[in-house]
Motif scaffolding. Structure first.
Motif, PDB file in Angstrom:
ATOM      1  N   GLU A 680       0.807  -1.224   0.000  1.00  0.00           N
ATOM      2  CA  GLU A 680       0.000   0.000   0.000  1.00  0.00           C
ATOM      3  C   GLU A 680       0.835   1.267   0.000  1.00  0.00           C
ATOM      4  O   GLU A 680       0.340   2.353  -0.314  1.00  0.00           O
ATOM      5  CB  GLU A 680      -0.955  -0.004   1.207  1.00  0.00           C
ATOM      6  CG  GLU A 680      -0.278   0.040   2.570  1.00  0.00           C
ATOM      7  CD  GLU A 680       0.106  -1.349   3.078  1.00  0.00           C
ATOM      8  OE1 GLU A 680       0.503  -1.455   4.258  1.00  0.00           O
ATOM      9  OE2 GLU A 680       0.006  -2.315   2.295  1.00  0.00           O
ATOM     10  N   ASN A 681       2.127   1.134   0.349  1.00  0.00           N
ATOM     11  CA  ASN A 681       3.029   2.293   0.356  1.00  0.00           C
ATOM     12  C   ASN A 681       3.845   2.408  -0.916  1.00  0.00           C
ATOM     13  O   ASN A 681       4.742   3.258  -1.010  1.00  0.00           O
ATOM     14  CB  ASN A 681       3.966   2.210   1.566  1.00  0.00           C
ATOM     15  CG  ASN A 681       3.213   2.232   2.881  1.00  0.00           C
ATOM     16  OD1 ASN A 681       2.269   3.014   3.054  1.00  0.00           O
ATOM     17  ND2 ASN A 681       3.603   1.362   3.811  1.00  0.00           N
ATOM     18  N   GLY A 682       3.570   1.537  -1.877  1.00  0.00           N
ATOM     19  CA  GLY A 682       4.301   1.581  -3.129  1.00  0.00           C
ATOM     20  C   GLY A 682       5.629   0.848  -3.102  1.00  0.00           C
ATOM     21  O   GLY A 682       6.417   0.943  -4.053  1.00  0.00           O
ATOM     22  N   ASN A 683       5.896   0.099  -2.033  1.00  0.00           N
ATOM     23  CA  ASN A 683       7.152  -0.638  -1.927  1.00  0.00           C
ATOM     24  C   ASN A 683       7.022  -2.004  -2.590  1.00  0.00           C
ATOM     25  O   ASN A 683       5.975  -2.657  -2.517  1.00  0.00           O
ATOM     26  CB  ASN A 683       7.538  -0.826  -0.453  1.00  0.00           C
ATOM     27  CG  ASN A 683       7.720   0.500   0.262  1.00  0.00           C
ATOM     28  OD1 ASN A 683       8.328   1.430  -0.279  1.00  0.00           O
ATOM     29  ND2 ASN A 683       7.184   0.606   1.469  1.00  0.00           N
ATOM     30  N   LYS A 684       8.112  -2.456  -3.223  1.00  0.00           N
ATOM     31  CA  LYS A 684       8.132  -3.764  -3.857  1.00  0.00           C
ATOM     32  C   LYS A 684       8.425  -4.846  -2.818  1.00  0.00           C
ATOM     33  O   LYS A 684       9.429  -4.763  -2.110  1.00  0.00           O
ATOM     34  CB  LYS A 684       9.187  -3.817  -4.965  1.00  0.00           C
ATOM     35  CG  LYS A 684       8.896  -2.911  -6.160  1.00  0.00           C
ATOM     36  CD  LYS A 684       9.991  -3.046  -7.219  1.00  0.00           C
ATOM     37  CE  LYS A 684       9.690  -2.162  -8.427  1.00  0.00           C
ATOM     38  NZ  LYS A 684      10.760  -2.278  -9.465  1.00  0.00           N
ATOM     39  N   GLU A 685       7.572  -5.831  -2.747  1.00  0.00           N
ATOM     40  CA  GLU A 685       7.772  -6.971  -1.870  1.00  0.00           C
ATOM     41  C   GLU A 685       8.100  -8.184  -2.747  1.00  0.00           C
ATOM     42  O   GLU A 685       7.255  -8.695  -3.469  1.00  0.00           O
ATOM     43  CB  GLU A 685       6.515  -7.242  -1.035  1.00  0.00           C
ATOM     44  CG  GLU A 685       6.129  -6.112  -0.097  1.00  0.00           C
ATOM     45  CD  GLU A 685       7.108  -5.972   1.064  1.00  0.00           C
ATOM     46  OE1 GLU A 685       7.839  -6.952   1.344  1.00  0.00           O
ATOM     47  OE2 GLU A 685       7.140  -4.887   1.667  1.00  0.00           O
ATOM     48  N   TYR A 686       9.370  -8.621  -2.693  1.00  0.00           N
ATOM     49  CA  TYR A 686       9.839  -9.682  -3.588  1.00  0.00           C
ATOM     50  C   TYR A 686       9.527 -11.063  -3.024  1.00  0.00           C
ATOM     51  O   TYR A 686       9.468 -11.265  -1.811  1.00  0.00           O
ATOM     52  CB  TYR A 686      11.343  -9.548  -3.816  1.00  0.00           C
ATOM     53  CG  TYR A 686      11.717  -8.353  -4.660  1.00  0.00           C
ATOM     54  CD1 TYR A 686      11.775  -8.456  -6.046  1.00  0.00           C
ATOM     55  CD2 TYR A 686      12.010  -7.112  -4.073  1.00  0.00           C
ATOM     56  CE1 TYR A 686      12.110  -7.357  -6.828  1.00  0.00           C
ATOM     57  CE2 TYR A 686      12.343  -6.019  -4.843  1.00  0.00           C
ATOM     58  CZ  TYR A 686      12.389  -6.151  -6.227  1.00  0.00           C
ATOM     59  OH  TYR A 686      12.720  -5.067  -6.995  1.00  0.00           O
ATOM     60  N   TYR A 687       9.360 -12.023  -3.921  1.00  0.00           N
ATOM     61  CA  TYR A 687       9.160 -13.415  -3.541  1.00  0.00           C
ATOM     62  C   TYR A 687       9.782 -14.297  -4.624  1.00  0.00           C
ATOM     63  O   TYR A 687      10.272 -13.797  -5.657  1.00  0.00           O
ATOM     64  CB  TYR A 687       7.672 -13.737  -3.360  1.00  0.00           C
ATOM     65  CG  TYR A 687       6.828 -13.534  -4.597  1.00  0.00           C
ATOM     66  CD1 TYR A 687       6.561 -14.596  -5.461  1.00  0.00           C
ATOM     67  CD2 TYR A 687       6.285 -12.291  -4.900  1.00  0.00           C
ATOM     68  CE1 TYR A 687       5.785 -14.426  -6.595  1.00  0.00           C
ATOM     69  CE2 TYR A 687       5.508 -12.101  -6.034  1.00  0.00           C
ATOM     70  CZ  TYR A 687       5.264 -13.174  -6.876  1.00  0.00           C
ATOM     71  OH  TYR A 687       4.494 -12.996  -8.005  1.00  0.00           O
ATOM     72  N   ASP A 688       9.777 -15.604  -4.416  1.00  0.00           N
ATOM     73  CA  ASP A 688      10.387 -16.535  -5.369  1.00  0.00           C
ATOM     74  C   ASP A 688       9.331 -17.260  -6.186  1.00  0.00           C
ATOM     75  O   ASP A 688       8.274 -17.634  -5.672  1.00  0.00           O
ATOM     76  CB  ASP A 688      11.233 -17.584  -4.626  1.00  0.00           C
ATOM     77  CG  ASP A 688      12.501 -16.997  -4.040  1.00  0.00           C
ATOM     78  OD1 ASP A 688      13.168 -16.215  -4.748  1.00  0.00           O
ATOM     79  OD2 ASP A 688      12.810 -17.315  -2.880  1.00  0.00           O
ATOM     80  N   ASP A 689       9.633 -17.447  -7.471  1.00  0.00           N
ATOM     81  CA  ASP A 689       8.843 -18.375  -8.274  1.00  0.00           C
ATOM     82  C   ASP A 689       9.254 -19.787  -7.891  1.00  0.00           C
ATOM     83  O   ASP A 689      10.445 -20.055  -7.657  1.00  0.00           O
ATOM     84  CB  ASP A 689       9.113 -18.160  -9.765  1.00  0.00           C
ATOM     85  CG  ASP A 689       8.224 -17.080 -10.357  1.00  0.00           C
ATOM     86  OD1 ASP A 689       7.095 -16.926  -9.873  1.00  0.00           O
ATOM     87  OD2 ASP A 689       8.668 -16.403 -11.295  1.00  0.00           O
TER      88      ASP A 689
END
Length: 765
Positions: A680-689
C-alpha cells in the motif's frame, strides 16, 4: 414523459454530438452516412455506488426501477447485505431509494438473483439463501435454498415462500422469473425437472405445470412478449440451429418455429416495437421474424461510448432507452439515458471503415479516442462476426474475404486469419506499410525488430502493422541434442535412439495434434505464400507422415482417470520426452518451462523441418493491413501508426512482446528480476517463483544476463509466421487416412495431397 424533459434530452443530444467534432459538412459519400447511422447521445441518470450490485432494470409508467444489493462492512471486514431499489425519472430527477424488508431465517448469506417489477405495483425477487454447517466434519451440510419474495412499492415484505421444495429428492432452482400478468409471478423452475409455477399476489400457488423437458434442456432464453405470450428460444437436437417459438403452459404445445439466423453471442431481451432486442460487443440491435440479420440501432463506436456490452437495457420508445453498462476506460458501472441523434444533425468528416472479427476493448477504445481528437477523420467499425451462425461459424470470415477480393475492402482491416495474407498481397490490394513507416518523420527514425518485419514481408515488402508478437518453438536439453546444424525428423529419430527405451519425441502427443503442428510450424515448407507453389510430395513431408503413422489416435480409456501430473512434470528431466513446446509471449514467464520443466541448459531446436527453421512468430494483440485503394490512406496511417509509437510500445496495453527494440529490451530485463507485488506504500515486496517436482518445491531463479542475451538472440532469429489453413488440413487428413490404414503407399498419398492442395491454392489466389 413530460414535454420539457423531451426538449432537455434533444438539446443534450445535439450538444453531445457537436462536441464529437465531426468536422465540416458537405461529404455525401456512403461511408460518411455509415458513420452517422446508429448514433445516440447519452447522459448519466445517476452514479452507481461501487458497493452496490445491480440486479436488473425495469421501466413502468414513465419511471425507471433499478433493484440493487448493497454491501456494508464493519471495521473487521464482516459484510452485510441489504436489498432495495432506486426509482428515477428518465432524466435522473425524482430519485428515491426504498429498502426491501427481509425475512429472518437460518442462513449464512443470501442474494437476489432475479427481480420482477409488475405493472400492478408488486415487486418480486428470487432470493438464493445459502445455509452451511461444517461444525461436524462427518456431517457437513450445504444447502441452496430458494425463496420467492413479494414486496409492495414501499418495501414492505408481503410474503416469502420457499420455491425449491417441489421435488424433495431432486435439485430445484428458479431459472427465470417472468411477469404472469395482473400482478402475478411466473417462475420457470429448472433442475431435476422443468416446471412452470404461477404465484398470485397473495403468495398462493395458482398453477404448476411440468414443461417439455427436452425443449427446455436446449433453451437459451425464455421471456414473455408484450402481449403476455411465453416465448422460448432453444436449439435443435444437434445444437446447430437456433429457434424462437411460443409455448402454451396449459397444453404444453409450441407455436410455429422461427429460425434465428445469427449466432447467440448476444444478450437477448423482448422487443418493444420489434420481436427481439439484442445487445452485443458492437452495439444494440433489433430483430424481427423474417429478418436475415439483426439491425443495428446503436453503434457504440459511432456514439463514442466506451463499452463492450449493455448489462441491462429498457426501451422507452423508438428513440430512447436506458441502460446499465461498464465503461472500458474507468471500468466503472454507468447508468445512462440514451437519445437517438438524427443523421442530418451530425456534421461531416472524412470517414474510414475498419473491418474485422471480434474487436478487442483496447482497439475500440483507441478508435473512440481517435474519433474524438481528429478534426479531419472519423473511423467507423464493421464487425463481420455478426454474419456467423450456429451452423456456420466461418460465415463472417467468408463474407470478409468476399468483400476484400471483390473490391470492397475496408480502409483498415484487422487481420484475424493470416492464411489469406499471401492471397491479399498477390492481388495487389494491400498498401506497402513498410514504405509508410520509412517515410514517417518520427517512426522512421526508430529501431524495430527486423525479424518481425521479415516474418510479415512478402517479396521484400511489408504489408502488415504488427505492434506486438509472440514466439513459439520447441526446446530440448543441450546435453541430448547439442547445437545441431540440421533438425529433421531423421535427426529426431537419431537422438531418440540414444535415450532410454520408450522415450518419445513429443510426449503424449496424438496423431491429429502432430499434423496440426506440422502445418503450423512447417506449413511454409510445403506452401510458398509468395508464389503459391506446393511441395507436399517432398521427402520431408513423407518423413512426417511416416512418423504420424506411429502415433496413437486417441488416449486409453483410463488415461485421464489415472493421469499423473507429477509424471508429466518430470518427463523431460528424466529423459522420457525429448521436445517441449515453448510459447513465449514474454521472456519472464518462459523460465517456468526452461528452468522448471527442463531443469538444465537447453537448445532452441524448433519443430523438425527440412530447412531447420522450425520456430514461428505470430502477431500479438492484433495485426493491421491497409487498403491500397483507400481514398484516405493518410488517415488510415494516422490511426495505425499510434500502435508503433514509444508511448504505446512502452505501455501496459501490450500483452505480448513489443516490436520497438528499446521497449522489447526494457520488457526483457524484467526476466532478470525476482517477481514482486507492490504494497500500500508503493514498496516492492519480492518473492520466489517455485516449481513442484515429485512433491518437492524447487525455486526458479531469474535468468542471468547471459541467459537473457541467448534468448534474445534466438528471438531475433525467428522470422517466419505460422501457416495454418483448415481446408489444407482437411485434405491432408482425408488422404493420409489411406496410408495410415495400409491401403496406399506413402508416395501415392503425398502425390494426391500435392495435387489437391495445389488446385485449392490456385483457386484461392
Amino acid at each position: 414523459m413530460k414535454k420539457g424533459t423531451w426538449k432537455k434530452g434533444l438539446a443534450f443530444a445535439l450538444g453531445a454530438v457537436m462536441a464529437l467534432g465531426l468536422g465540416a459538412c458537405g461529404d455525401k459519400n456512403e461511408n460518411n452516412q455509415l458513420a452517422k447511422e446508429s448514433v445516440y447521445s447519452f447522459q448519466d441518470i445517476a452514479p452507481v455506488n461501487d458497493q452496490e450490485n445491480i440486479n436488473g432494470l425495469w421501466y413502468n409508467d414513465g419511471k425507471l426501477y433499478m433493484p440493487v444489493t448493497q454491501y456494508e462492512y464493519d471495521d473487521e471486514g464482516n459484510g452485510k447485505e441489504k436489498f432495495g431499489y432506486y426509482s428515477f425519472n428518465t432524466d435522473g430527477s425524482d430519485k428515491s431509494y426504498v429498502e426491501l424488508a427481509r425475512s429472518e431465517r437460518e442462513q449464512n448469506y443470501s442474494y437476489i438473483n432475479s427481480t420482477l417489477f409488475t405493472k400492478a405495483g408488486t415487486i418480486y425477487g428470487v432470493e438464493n439463501s445459502v445455509y452451511e454447517d461444517n461444525s461436524d466434519p462427518e456431517n457437513y451440510v450445504y444447502e441452496d435454498r430458494y425463496f420467492l419474495n413479494c414486496w409492495d412499492e414501499d418495501g414492505k415484505l408481503l410474503w416469502s415462500e420457499r420455491i425449491d421444495n417441489a421435488d424433495p429428492d431432486g435439485y430445484t432452482y428458479c431459472n427465470y422469473l417472468l411477469d404472469g400478468g395482473d400482478g402475478k409471478a411466473l417462475a420457470i423452475m429448472g433442475g431435476s425437472k422443468y416446471e412452470a409455477v404461477i404465484y398470485g399476489p397473495d403468495g398462493k400457488e395458482m398453477t404448476r405445470k411440468e414443461l417439455d423437458q427436452q425443449l427446455f434442456e436446449r433453451t437459451n432464453s425464455v421471456f414473455t412478449s408484450s402481449d403476455g405470450t411465453l416465448m422460448v428460444m432453444s436449439y435443435n437436437d444437434d445444437w446447430t440451429k437456433f429457434y424462437m417459438q411460443s409455448y402454451d403452459i396449459e397444453s404444453g404445445k409450441t407455436g410455429e418455429q422461427a429460425e434465428i439466423p445469427f449466432s447467440t453471442n448476444y444478450s437477448i431481451y423482448p422487443g418493444v416495437s420489434s420481436d427481439l432486442l439484442l445487445t452485443g460487443g458492437m452495439g444494440v440491435y433489433t430483430w424481427n421474424v423474417g429478418d436475415t440479420e439483426p439491425k443495428m440501432i446503436m453503434s457504440y463506436v459511432n456514439s463514442d461510448l466506451p463499452t463492450n456490452n449493455m448489462r441491462y437495457i429498457q426501451m422507452i420508445d423508438d428513440e430512447h432507452f436506458a441502460a446499465v453498462y461498464n465503461d472500458m476506460n474507468s471500468w466503472e458501472t454507468k447508468f445512462s439515458y440514451f437519445t437517438h441523434v438524427d443523421p442530418a444533425d451530425i456534421p461531416d468528416k472524412e470517414v474510414l471503415v475498419l473491418g474485422g472479427m471480434y474487436f478487442s476493448s483496447d482497439l475500440k477504445t483507441k478508435v473512440i479516442d481517435f474519433n474524438k481528437t481528429s478534426d479531419q477523420y472519423r473511423i467507423t467499425m464493421k464487425d463481420y462476426s455478426i454474419y456467423n451462425t450456429n451452423e456456420d461459424w466461418t460465415a463472417g470470415q467468408t463474407r470478409l474475404n468476399s468483400d476484400i477480393t471483390g473490391g470492397q475492402m475496408p480502409d483498415i482491416m484487422v487481420l484475424n486469419d493470416t492464411s489469406n495474407y499471401g492471397n491479399y498481397v498477390s492481388k495487389g490490394i494491400l498498401a506497402d506499410v513498410g514504405k509508410l513507416l520509412e517515410e514517417d518523420p518520427e517512426l522512421g527514425q526508430l529501431e524495430y525488430l527486423q525479424n518481425v518485419w521479415d516474418a510479415y514481408s512478402i517479396g521484400g515488402k511489408l504489408y502488415a502493422i504488427v505492434p506486438s508478437f509472440n514466439v513459439r518453438t520447441m526446446i530440448a536439453k543441450k546435453s541430448l541434442v547439442g547445437e545441431p546444424e540440421t533438425w529433421t525428423m531423421a535427426d529426431v529419430e537419431a537422438v531418440l535412439a540414444t535415450m532410454p527405451e520408450g522415450a518419445t519425441a513429443f510426449g503424449d502427443m496424438m496423431r491429429d495434434s502432430y499434423i496440426y503442428y506440422v502445418l503450423s510450424y512447417a506449413g511454409q515448407d510445403f506452401i510458398n505464400v509468395e508464389t503459391g507453389k506446393c511441395n507436399f510430395n517432398s521427402q520431408s513431408f513423407i518423413e512426417m507422415l511416416e512418423y504420424a503413422k506411429t502415433l496413437p489416435t486417441e488416449y486409453p480409456e483410463d488415461y485421464w482417470e489415472n493421469y499423473d501430473y507429477s509424471s508429466y512434470q518430470s518427463q523431460y528431466r528424466e529423459n522420457r520426452s525429448l521436445l517441449c513446446d515453448l510459447y513465449m509471449s514474454n521472456i519472464r514467464d518462459a523460465k517456468n518451462t526452461i528452468k522448471g520443466l527442463m531443469g538444465e541448459e537447453i537448445t532452441f531446436v524448433g519443430f523438425p523441418t527440412a530447412d531447420s527453421n522450425g520456430s514461428i512468430l505470430n502477431a500479438g494483440n492484433f495485426t493491421f493491413i491497409l487498403s491500397a485503394r483507400s481514398k484516405h490512406l493518410d488517415g488510415a496511417w494516422q490511426f495505425v501508426r499510434q500502435f508503433l509509437t514509444p508511448e504505446y510500445q512502452d505501455s501496459d496495453r501490450l500483452y505480448d512482446m513489443p516490436v520497438l527494440k528499446s521497449a522489447f529490451l526494457n520488457r526483457a530485463k524484467e526476466a532478470m528480476e525476482r517477481p514482486y507485488w507492490t504494497d500500500e506504500n508503493g514498496n516492492k515486496e519480492y518473492y520466489d517463483d517455485t516449481w513442484y517436482m515429485n512433491g518437492e518445491e524447487i525455486i526458479i531463479e531469474p535468468f542471468t544476463q547471459q541467459e537473457l542475451d541467448d534468448i534474445c538472440e534466438f528471438i531475433y532469429s525467428v522470422n517466419r509466421m505460422p501457416y495454418y489453413n483448415e481446408d489444407i488440413s482437411n485434405i491432408i487428413t482425408e488422404e493420409a487416412a489411406a496410408f495410415f490404414e495400409g491401403q496406399k503407399s506413402v508416395q501415392e498419398v503425398v502425390d494426391i495431397i500435392q495435387s489437391r492442395a495445389q488446385v485449392f491454392v490456385n483457386e484461392n489466389r
